[in-house]
Design a protein around this motif. Structure first.
Motif, PDB file in Angstrom:
ATOM      1  N   GLN A  18       0.869  -1.184   0.000  1.00  0.00           N
ATOM      2  CA  GLN A  18       0.000   0.000   0.000  1.00  0.00           C
ATOM      3  C   GLN A  18       0.898   1.224   0.000  1.00  0.00           C
ATOM      4  OE1 GLN A  18      -3.727   0.298   0.306  1.00  0.00           O
ATOM      5  NE2 GLN A  18      -2.923   2.162  -0.590  1.00  0.00           N
ATOM      6  N   ARG A  19       0.760   2.067  -1.004  1.00  0.00           N
ATOM      7  CA  ARG A  19       1.624   3.242  -1.146  1.00  0.00           C
ATOM      8  C   ARG A  19       0.891   4.514  -0.740  1.00  0.00           C
ATOM      9  NH1 ARG A  19       6.203   1.650  -3.007  1.00  0.00           N
ATOM     10  NH2 ARG A  19       6.338  -0.167  -4.353  1.00  0.00           N
ATOM     11  N   GLY A  20       1.663   5.455  -0.246  1.00  0.00           N
ATOM     12  CA  GLY A  20       1.111   6.754   0.077  1.00  0.00           C
ATOM     13  C   GLY A  20       0.722   7.508  -1.180  1.00  0.00           C
ATOM     14  N   ARG A  21      -0.323   8.299  -1.063  1.00  0.00           N
ATOM     15  CA  ARG A  21      -0.797   9.099  -2.202  1.00  0.00           C
ATOM     16  C   ARG A  21       0.348   9.985  -2.693  1.00  0.00           C
ATOM     17  NH1 ARG A  21      -5.748  10.160  -4.106  1.00  0.00           N
ATOM     18  NH2 ARG A  21      -6.773   9.200  -2.337  1.00  0.00           N
ATOM     19  N   ARG A  23       3.129   9.224  -3.495  1.00  0.00           N
ATOM     20  CA  ARG A  23       4.397   8.763  -2.894  1.00  0.00           C
ATOM     21  C   ARG A  23       4.854   9.651  -1.729  1.00  0.00           C
ATOM     22  NH1 ARG A  23       6.183   4.050  -5.983  1.00  0.00           N
ATOM     23  NH2 ARG A  23       4.599   3.986  -7.578  1.00  0.00           N
ATOM     24  N   LEU A  24       3.913  10.319  -1.089  1.00  0.00           N
ATOM     25  CA  LEU A  24       4.230  11.159   0.062  1.00  0.00           C
ATOM     26  C   LEU A  24       4.324  10.307   1.321  1.00  0.00           C
ATOM     27  CD1 LEU A  24       1.887  14.188  -0.686  1.00  0.00           C
ATOM     28  CD2 LEU A  24       4.371  14.061  -0.985  1.00  0.00           C
ATOM     29  N   ALA A  25       4.908  10.860   2.358  1.00  0.00           N
ATOM     30  CA  ALA A  25       5.080  10.147   3.617  1.00  0.00           C
ATOM     31  C   ALA A  25       3.729   9.766   4.213  1.00  0.00           C
ATOM     32  CB  ALA A  25       5.865  11.004   4.600  1.00  0.00           C
ATOM     33  N   CYS A  26       3.676   8.565   4.765  1.00  0.00           N
ATOM     34  CA  CYS A  26       2.461   8.058   5.418  1.00  0.00           C
ATOM     35  C   CYS A  26       2.534   8.207   6.937  1.00  0.00           C
ATOM     36  CB  CYS A  26       2.273   6.576   5.103  1.00  0.00           C
ATOM     37  SG  CYS A  26       2.280   6.188   3.365  1.00  0.00           S
ATOM     38  N   PHE A  27       3.746   8.347   7.440  1.00  0.00           N
ATOM     39  CA  PHE A  27       3.974   8.392   8.882  1.00  0.00           C
ATOM     40  C   PHE A  27       4.869   9.586   9.196  1.00  0.00           C
ATOM     41  CE2 PHE A  27       3.883   3.949   7.409  1.00  0.00           C
ATOM     42  CZ  PHE A  27       2.720   3.524   8.021  1.00  0.00           C
ATOM     43  N   SER A  28       4.474  10.384  10.189  1.00  0.00           N
ATOM     44  CA  SER A  28       5.287  11.544  10.544  1.00  0.00           C
ATOM     45  C   SER A  28       6.047  11.364  11.845  1.00  0.00           C
ATOM     46  CB  SER A  28       4.418  12.807  10.614  1.00  0.00           C
ATOM     47  OG  SER A  28       3.455  12.675  11.636  1.00  0.00           O
ATOM     48  N   CYS A  29       5.701  10.308  12.598  1.00  0.00           N
ATOM     49  CA  CYS A  29       6.360  10.102  13.886  1.00  0.00           C
ATOM     50  C   CYS A  29       6.134   8.658  14.348  1.00  0.00           C
ATOM     51  CB  CYS A  29       5.812  11.083  14.926  1.00  0.00           C
ATOM     52  SG  CYS A  29       4.043  10.893  15.233  1.00  0.00           S
ATOM     53  N   ALA A  30       6.798   8.293  15.431  1.00  0.00           N
ATOM     54  CA  ALA A  30       6.638   6.944  15.983  1.00  0.00           C
ATOM     55  C   ALA A  30       5.191   6.682  16.386  1.00  0.00           C
ATOM     56  CB  ALA A  30       7.566   6.754  17.183  1.00  0.00           C
ATOM     57  N   GLY A  31       4.509   7.697  16.892  1.00  0.00           N
ATOM     58  CA  GLY A  31       3.108   7.534  17.288  1.00  0.00           C
ATOM     59  C   GLY A  31       2.217   7.133  16.126  1.00  0.00           C
ATOM     60  N   ALA A  55       6.498  -4.442   7.052  1.00  0.00           N
ATOM     61  CA  ALA A  55       7.487  -3.370   7.177  1.00  0.00           C
ATOM     62  C   ALA A  55       6.773  -2.060   6.891  1.00  0.00           C
ATOM     63  CB  ALA A  55       8.650  -3.565   6.210  1.00  0.00           C
ATOM     64  N   LEU A  56       6.863  -1.147   7.836  1.00  0.00           N
ATOM     65  CA  LEU A  56       6.299   0.190   7.661  1.00  0.00           C
ATOM     66  C   LEU A  56       7.417   1.096   7.182  1.00  0.00           C
ATOM     67  CD1 LEU A  56       4.175   0.571  10.927  1.00  0.00           C
ATOM     68  CD2 LEU A  56       3.657  -0.690   8.830  1.00  0.00           C
ATOM     69  N   MET A  57       7.376   1.448   5.922  1.00  0.00           N
ATOM     70  CA  MET A  57       8.391   2.298   5.327  1.00  0.00           C
ATOM     71  C   MET A  57       7.915   3.747   5.422  1.00  0.00           C
ATOM     72  SD  MET A  57      10.505  -0.059   4.600  1.00  0.00           S
ATOM     73  CE  MET A  57      11.698   0.761   3.552  1.00  0.00           C
ATOM     74  N   GLY A  58       8.665   4.676   4.882  1.00  0.00           N
ATOM     75  CA  GLY A  58       8.266   6.071   4.966  1.00  0.00           C
ATOM     76  C   GLY A  58       7.022   6.392   4.164  1.00  0.00           C
ATOM     77  N   GLU A  95      -7.333  15.353   7.313  1.00  0.00           N
ATOM     78  CA  GLU A  95      -8.612  14.858   6.801  1.00  0.00           C
ATOM     79  C   GLU A  95      -8.499  14.148   5.456  1.00  0.00           C
ATOM     80  OE1 GLU A  95     -11.437  14.871   8.507  1.00  0.00           O
ATOM     81  OE2 GLU A  95     -10.527  15.948  10.184  1.00  0.00           O
ATOM     82  N   ASP A  96      -7.444  14.408   4.683  1.00  0.00           N
ATOM     83  CA  ASP A  96      -7.317  13.822   3.351  1.00  0.00           C
ATOM     84  C   ASP A  96      -6.866  12.370   3.431  1.00  0.00           C
ATOM     85  OD1 ASP A  96      -8.004  16.228   2.158  1.00  0.00           O
ATOM     86  OD2 ASP A  96      -5.920  16.908   2.066  1.00  0.00           O
ATOM     87  N   SER A  97      -7.145  11.622   2.393  1.00  0.00           N
ATOM     88  CA  SER A  97      -6.688  10.240   2.318  1.00  0.00           C
ATOM     89  C   SER A  97      -5.167  10.200   2.206  1.00  0.00           C
ATOM     90  CB  SER A  97      -7.312   9.542   1.107  1.00  0.00           C
ATOM     91  OG  SER A  97      -6.781   8.255   0.967  1.00  0.00           O
ATOM     92  N   VAL A  98      -4.562   9.306   2.920  1.00  0.00           N
ATOM     93  CA  VAL A  98      -3.114   9.150   2.902  1.00  0.00           C
ATOM     94  C   VAL A  98      -2.685   8.178   1.811  1.00  0.00           C
ATOM     95  CG1 VAL A  98      -1.151   8.263   4.243  1.00  0.00           C
ATOM     96  CG2 VAL A  98      -2.869   9.673   5.342  1.00  0.00           C
ATOM     97  N   TRP A  99      -3.525   7.206   1.502  1.00  0.00           N
ATOM     98  CA  TRP A  99      -3.151   6.090   0.647  1.00  0.00           C
ATOM     99  C   TRP A  99      -3.618   6.271  -0.790  1.00  0.00           C
ATOM    100  CZ3 TRP A  99       0.163   3.762   3.518  1.00  0.00           C
ATOM    101  CH2 TRP A  99      -0.031   3.686   4.895  1.00  0.00           C
ATOM    102  N   GLU A 100      -2.836   5.736  -1.727  1.00  0.00           N
ATOM    103  CA  GLU A 100      -3.297   5.613  -3.104  1.00  0.00           C
ATOM    104  C   GLU A 100      -4.482   4.665  -3.098  1.00  0.00           C
ATOM    105  OE1 GLU A 100      -0.141   4.224  -5.610  1.00  0.00           O
ATOM    106  OE2 GLU A 100       0.837   6.178  -5.649  1.00  0.00           O
TER     107      GLU A 100
END
Length: 194
Positions: A18-21, A23-31, A55-58, A95-100
């Protein structure tokens, strides 16, 4: 959430990406990563999907899952996305979708293919330069599969279980797969215990 064409048979194992929309980052911090793993655990239990590797990549996520029912990933991926979206809205006001929209899912059937896929997923952070060796990256299933740590999310696949009679023997054989792959690629020292 549409997906690329792939058979999703009962008890079929899939490598899901599953890729970020954009190709942007999906996670900004450990939380954020913790929230995603919590959503993955809750949704995999509810949708009856066993998680064998992750594996949770960027900007993307790799999962190796087996669903008890047909179309498991078709139910699992939107459920995870919804749970993670609730976290992002609460924690960051996002509020926007993170995923493609389409996720990619490929069937994994043969033992050698499954073990290679697990190694590929868990070695992804090393190839991406996020860690010096798989055990140094906290956002993958390597520590559960190779070191026996915190396996509450990970369910061993029968092919993984065939690596040895005891958990210790399985972990040693699994770690050796990484060592052989590193030696074949000319790598050194990547498999330190975390």
């Amino acid at each position: 959430m549409p997906r690329l064409a792939c058979p999703e048979e009962p008890r079929g194992t899939l490598h899901v990406v599953q890729r970020g929309r954009a190709r942007l980052a999906c996670f900004s911090c450990a939380g954020d990563r913790i929230a995603y793993l919590r959503a993955l655990r809750a949704c995999s239990e509810r949708e009856q999907c066993a998680v064998h590797a992750y594996a949770l990549m960027g900007n993307h996520v790799h999962l190796l899952v087996t669903s008890i029912r047909a179309a498991g990933a078709a139910r699992l991926m939107p459920a995870i996305a919804a749970g993670y979206a609730r976290h992002l809205a609460t924690a960051h006001g996002h509020e926007d979708s993170v995923w493609e929209e389409p996720y990619d899912a490929s069937p994994v059937r043969a033992r050698a293919h499954l073990l290679a896929c697990m190694r590929y997923i868990e070695d992804n952070p090393v190839r991406a330069g996020l860690a010096a060796y798989p055990g140094a990256y906290p956002w993958s299933s390597y520590r559960a599969n190779a070191l026996g740590e915190d396996g509450m999310l990970v369910t061993p696949h029968p092919h993984y279980c065939s690596l040895g009679r005891s958990p210790e023997a399985r972990r040693a054989a699994y770690t050796a797969l990484f060592a052989r792959a590193a030696a074949a690629a000319g790598g050194t020292g990547r498999l330190k215990a975390g």
